[in-house]
Design an enzyme around this catalytic site. Structure first.
Site, PDB file in Angstrom:
ATOM      1  N   ARG A 281     -24.817   6.443  13.248  1.00  0.00           N
ATOM      2  CA  ARG A 281     -24.360   6.486  11.853  1.00  0.00           C
ATOM      3  C   ARG A 281     -22.951   5.897  11.747  1.00  0.00           C
ATOM      4  NH1 ARG A 281     -29.011   7.728  11.294  1.00  0.00           N
ATOM      5  NH2 ARG A 281     -29.859   9.588  10.288  1.00  0.00           N
TER       6      ARG A 281
ATOM      7  N   ASP B 200       2.630  -1.037  11.579  1.00  0.00           N
ATOM      8  CA  ASP B 200       2.615  -2.418  12.093  1.00  0.00           C
ATOM      9  C   ASP B 200       3.883  -3.197  11.749  1.00  0.00           C
ATOM     10  OD1 ASP B 200       2.148  -2.543   9.392  1.00  0.00           O
ATOM     11  OD2 ASP B 200       0.595  -4.075   9.511  1.00  0.00           O
TER      12      ASP B 200
ATOM     13  N   GLU C 162     -15.217   8.123  22.759  1.00  0.00           N
ATOM     14  CA  GLU C 162     -15.775   7.446  23.935  1.00  0.00           C
ATOM     15  C   GLU C 162     -15.392   5.964  23.954  1.00  0.00           C
ATOM     16  OE1 GLU C 162     -17.429   9.967  22.454  1.00  0.00           O
ATOM     17  OE2 GLU C 162     -17.319  11.225  24.226  1.00  0.00           O
TER      18      GLU C 162
ATOM     19  N   ARG D  77       0.805  -4.920  -5.643  1.00  0.00           N
ATOM     20  CA  ARG D  77       1.000  -6.190  -4.946  1.00  0.00           C
ATOM     21  C   ARG D  77       1.223  -7.226  -6.039  1.00  0.00           C
ATOM     22  NH1 ARG D  77      -2.673  -3.573  -1.119  1.00  0.00           N
ATOM     23  NH2 ARG D  77      -1.439  -3.278   0.755  1.00  0.00           N
TER      24      ARG D  77
ATOM     25  N   ASP E 233       5.981  -5.103   5.885  1.00  0.00           N
ATOM     26  CA  ASP E 233       6.738  -6.334   6.163  1.00  0.00           C
ATOM     27  C   ASP E 233       6.581  -7.392   5.064  1.00  0.00           C
ATOM     28  OD1 ASP E 233       4.173  -6.849   6.934  1.00  0.00           O
ATOM     29  OD2 ASP E 233       4.656  -7.397   9.008  1.00  0.00           O
TER      30      ASP E 233
ATOM     31  N   MET F 112      -8.458   3.037   8.826  1.00  0.00           N
ATOM     32  CA  MET F 112      -7.662   1.971   8.204  1.00  0.00           C
ATOM     33  C   MET F 112      -6.707   1.336   9.208  1.00  0.00           C
ATOM     34  SD  MET F 112      -6.521   2.755   4.338  1.00  0.00           S
ATOM     35  CE  MET F 112      -7.431   1.989   3.018  1.00  0.00           C
TER      36      MET F 112
ATOM     37  N   HIS G 186     -22.840  13.332  22.290  1.00  0.00           N
ATOM     38  CA  HIS G 186     -22.470  12.436  21.182  1.00  0.00           C
ATOM     39  C   HIS G 186     -21.797  11.214  21.779  1.00  0.00           C
ATOM     40  CE1 HIS G 186     -18.745  14.886  21.697  1.00  0.00           C
ATOM     41  NE2 HIS G 186     -18.320  13.650  21.900  1.00  0.00           N
TER      42      HIS G 186
ATOM     43  N   ARG H 169      -5.564  -2.365   8.422  1.00  0.00           N
ATOM     44  CA  ARG H 169      -5.617  -3.823   8.217  1.00  0.00           C
ATOM     45  C   ARG H 169      -5.879  -4.538   9.538  1.00  0.00           C
ATOM     46  NH1 ARG H 169      -2.584  -5.940   3.267  1.00  0.00           N
ATOM     47  NH2 ARG H 169      -0.809  -4.810   4.070  1.00  0.00           N
TER      48      ARG H 169
ATOM     49  N   LYS I 213     -23.859  13.311  27.909  1.00  0.00           N
ATOM     50  CA  LYS I 213     -22.987  13.444  26.725  1.00  0.00           C
ATOM     51  C   LYS I 213     -23.856  13.582  25.484  1.00  0.00           C
ATOM     52  CE  LYS I 213     -18.491  11.624  27.892  1.00  0.00           C
ATOM     53  NZ  LYS I 213     -17.203  11.566  27.242  1.00  0.00           N
TER      54      LYS I 213
ATOM     55  N   GLY J  19       0.834  -1.210   0.000  1.00  0.00           N
ATOM     56  CA  GLY J  19       0.000   0.000   0.000  1.00  0.00           C
ATOM     57  C   GLY J  19       0.865   1.254   0.000  1.00  0.00           C
TER      58      GLY J  19
ATOM     59  N   VAL K  20      17.591   8.514  -4.269  1.00  0.00           N
ATOM     60  CA  VAL K  20      18.167   8.925  -5.557  1.00  0.00           C
ATOM     61  C   VAL K  20      19.293   9.940  -5.341  1.00  0.00           C
ATOM     62  CG1 VAL K  20      17.669  10.137  -7.728  1.00  0.00           C
ATOM     63  CG2 VAL K  20      16.060   8.414  -6.855  1.00  0.00           C
ATOM     64  N   ARG K  21      19.025  10.957  -4.555  1.00  0.00           N
ATOM     65  CA  ARG K  21      20.022  12.034  -4.417  1.00  0.00           C
ATOM     66  C   ARG K  21      21.225  11.595  -3.590  1.00  0.00           C
ATOM     67  NH1 ARG K  21      16.423  17.560  -4.847  1.00  0.00           N
ATOM     68  NH2 ARG K  21      15.930  17.185  -7.044  1.00  0.00           N
TER      69      ARG K  21
ATOM     70  N   THR L  52       4.479   2.280   5.508  1.00  0.00           N
ATOM     71  CA  THR L  52       3.081   1.846   5.613  1.00  0.00           C
ATOM     72  C   THR L  52       2.357   2.756   6.597  1.00  0.00           C
ATOM     73  OG1 THR L  52       1.574   0.138   6.446  1.00  0.00           O
ATOM     74  CG2 THR L  52       3.800   0.046   7.287  1.00  0.00           C
TER      75      THR L  52
ATOM     76  N   ASP M 271       0.129   1.830   8.452  1.00  0.00           N
ATOM     77  CA  ASP M 271      -0.405   1.006   9.548  1.00  0.00           C
ATOM     78  C   ASP M 271       0.446   0.990  10.820  1.00  0.00           C
ATOM     79  OD1 ASP M 271      -2.343   0.375   7.734  1.00  0.00           O
ATOM     80  OD2 ASP M 271      -1.763  -1.711   7.458  1.00  0.00           O
TER      81      ASP M 271
HETATM   82  P1  ADP Z   1       3.210  -4.655   2.663  1.00  0.00           P
HETATM   83  O1  ADP Z   1       4.567  -4.606   2.104  1.00  0.00           O
HETATM   84  O2  ADP Z   1       2.587  -3.300   2.807  1.00  0.00           O
HETATM   85  O3  ADP Z   1       3.125  -5.499   3.922  1.00  0.00           O
HETATM   86  P2  ADP Z   1       2.001  -6.830   1.179  1.00  0.00           P
HETATM   87  O4  ADP Z   1       1.974  -7.750   2.342  1.00  0.00           O
HETATM   88  O5  ADP Z   1       0.815  -6.794   0.287  1.00  0.00           O
HETATM   89  O6  ADP Z   1       2.250  -5.327   1.591  1.00  0.00           O
HETATM   90  O7  ADP Z   1       3.293  -7.214   0.323  1.00  0.00           O
HETATM   91  C1  ADP Z   1       3.621  -6.483  -0.834  1.00  0.00           C
HETATM   92  C2  ADP Z   1       4.225  -7.407  -1.850  1.00  0.00           C
HETATM   93  O8  ADP Z   1       5.445  -7.968  -1.317  1.00  0.00           O
HETATM   94  C3  ADP Z   1       3.384  -8.624  -2.216  1.00  0.00           C
HETATM   95  O9  ADP Z   1       2.415  -8.341  -3.184  1.00  0.00           O
HETATM   96  C4  ADP Z   1       4.443  -9.554  -2.751  1.00  0.00           C
HETATM   97  O10 ADP Z   1       4.805  -9.205  -4.075  1.00  0.00           O
HETATM   98  C5  ADP Z   1       5.634  -9.273  -1.839  1.00  0.00           C
HETATM   99  N1  ADP Z   1       5.637 -10.261  -0.747  1.00  0.00           N
HETATM  100  C6  ADP Z   1       4.836 -10.313   0.340  1.00  0.00           C
HETATM  101  N2  ADP Z   1       5.097 -11.383   1.082  1.00  0.00           N
HETATM  102  C7  ADP Z   1       6.085 -12.069   0.461  1.00  0.00           C
HETATM  103  C8  ADP Z   1       6.792 -13.288   0.717  1.00  0.00           C
HETATM  104  N3  ADP Z   1       6.527 -14.023   1.789  1.00  0.00           N
HETATM  105  N4  ADP Z   1       7.734 -13.650  -0.166  1.00  0.00           N
HETATM  106  C9  ADP Z   1       8.006 -12.915  -1.243  1.00  0.00           C
HETATM  107  N5  ADP Z   1       7.386 -11.777  -1.550  1.00  0.00           N
HETATM  108  C10 ADP Z   1       6.431 -11.347  -0.721  1.00  0.00           C
HETATM  109  O1  F6P Z   2      -1.378  -1.560   4.574  1.00  0.00           O
HETATM  110  C1  F6P Z   2      -1.928  -0.328   4.293  1.00  0.00           C
HETATM  111  C2  F6P Z   2      -3.401  -0.450   4.014  1.00  0.00           C
HETATM  112  O2  F6P Z   2      -3.908   0.821   3.706  1.00  0.00           O
HETATM  113  C3  F6P Z   2      -4.211  -1.091   5.135  1.00  0.00           C
HETATM  114  O3  F6P Z   2      -4.509  -0.180   6.159  1.00  0.00           O
HETATM  115  C4  F6P Z   2      -5.409  -1.571   4.374  1.00  0.00           C
HETATM  116  O4  F6P Z   2      -6.037  -2.644   4.988  1.00  0.00           O
HETATM  117  C5  F6P Z   2      -4.813  -2.030   3.091  1.00  0.00           C
HETATM  118  O5  F6P Z   2      -3.626  -1.285   2.894  1.00  0.00           O
HETATM  119  C6  F6P Z   2      -5.720  -1.843   1.902  1.00  0.00           C
HETATM  120  O6  F6P Z   2      -5.103  -2.388   0.812  1.00  0.00           O
HETATM  121  P1  F6P Z   2      -5.621  -2.233  -0.687  1.00  0.00           P
HETATM  122  O7  F6P Z   2      -4.984  -0.994  -1.227  1.00  0.00           O
HETATM  123  O8  F6P Z   2      -5.110  -3.462  -1.365  1.00  0.00           O
HETATM  124  O9  F6P Z   2      -7.099  -2.145  -0.645  1.00  0.00           O
END
Ligand code: ADP
Ligand code: F6P
Length: 324
Positions: free
Chosen positions: A248, A133, A191, A76, A107, A173, A220, A175, A218, A15, A28-29, A129, A131
């Protein structure tokens, strides 16, 4: 190890995240300043396998530090999950003279970098990312911008919720990670917050809390719901039926991934991009850069990927304590 790198490739994967452009610019630079050639690989590992590779110079990254998204685009790539894809990726790198590769992503992208390093390409991962995470680092490129975007949007929803005395479920967002949700819960004075790491599906407690807060006066009730839990719209229907309070749902969605990066994202992404190139120039490979305990550091990629991370319990306590 001596500096053997001549050409550095850079790609963004997974993402997109605001600040990725600042990292690309820094790669690059810095590479050019260190006397290296630079090639941009478009659309992540997909573009690598399709040989969507461009020469880059200092000018190619002009006027991008303030822009969201990634000029290299991202993707991806399922094929890269296979050994055959990874081997071919390394062959493409070699064909284009790329002996050092900077992978900006999450990761999953680091796992790809780890695999391609096994085929002799020197790789460095840069955490990108929204996230937050990635276990080895306290900071990931894009989180600061995304959480500020979400915070501003939630303030707006809060205004109208108060006017109408409604309950609002706002889905952010992240994940399977509740960092954006937790930070917004504190920053927006929500809350309730539902985190994938903590939520036990106890909707009745949520309902009781809404009713009690209404009794206390409260006007809201803001519930931040992490994407990993989801179902905000059906949850809103159930809560309205159980409480009699208009409820909502708002799903913030992809707006959180775009926009001009904050100062923090620009600065940290720039330092991380430069550090990635400097590590390659020092002859290092199979590492990821990180920001840990206030310092920019690097870890072995295997070690980094074996680390685990959880949301901060004390921050979680703060979020509920201050919403009473
Ligand atoms: P993020 O890098 O944000 O965690 P993804 O998990 O979708 O996002 O991984 C991005 C891309 O990295 C995947 O579409 C794939 O091409 C590559 N990738 C992910 N996991 C593996 C893996 N275990 N081995 C090799 N390539 C991977
Ligand atoms: O990892 C970043 C993220 O924006 C997550 O928060 C979300 O779940 C996911 O990517 C959405 O991925 P996609 O762009 O494939 O819908």
């Amino acid at each position: 190890m001596a500096d053997k790198i001549e050409t550095i490739g850079v790609l963004t994967s997974g993402g997109d995240a605001p600040g990725m452009n600042a990292a690309i610019r820094a790669v690059v630079r810095t590479a050019i300043a260190r006397g290296k050639k630079v090639k941009g690989i478009k659309k992540g590992y997909n573009g690598l396998l399709n040989e969507e590779i461009i020469d880059m110079d200092a000018k190619s990254v002009a006027d991008i530090i303030q822009r969201g998204g990634t000029i290299l685009q991202t993707a991806r790539c399922m094929e890269f999950m296979t050994e055959e894809g990874q081997k071919r990726g390394a062959e493409v790198c070699k064909k284009h003279g790329i002996d050092g590769l900077v992978v900006i992503g999450g990761d999953g992208s680091f796992r790809g970098a780890q695999k391609i390093a096994n085929y002799g390409i020197n790789t460095i991962g840069v955490p990108g990312t929204i996230d937050l995470d990635i276990a080895c680092t306290d900071y990931t490129i894009g989180f600061d911008t995304a959480v500020n975007t979400a915070m501003e949007a939630i303030d707006k929803v809060r205004d109208t919720s108060t006017s109408h005395e409604r309950c609002s479920i706002i889905e952010v967002m992240g994940r399977n990670a509740g960092y954006i949700a937790l930070w917004c819960a504190i920053a927006n004075g929500a809350e309730d917050v539902l985190l994938p790491e903590r939520y036990n599906n106890d909707e009745q407690t949520l309902i009781d809390n809404i009713i009690n807060n209404r009794r206390k006066g409260k006007k809201h009730h803001i519930i931040i719901n992490a994407e990993g839990i989801g179902h905000s719209t059906s949850m809103a229907r159930r809560i309205e039926a159980a409480t009699g309070i208009e409820t909502r749902a708002t799903v913030l969605g992809y707006m959180q991934r775009g926009g001009s990066p904050t100062c923090t994202d620009r600065v940290y992404a720039s330092v991380m991009g430069t550090l990635a190139v400097d590590l390659l120039c020092e002859g290092k490979s199979n590492r990821v850069v990180a920001h840990k305990n206030g310092e920019f550091v690097d870890y072995d990629i295997d070690e980094a990927l074996s680390m685990t991370k959880d949301i901060d319990n004390y921050q979680f306590t703060v979020s509920s304590l201050l919403a009473k």
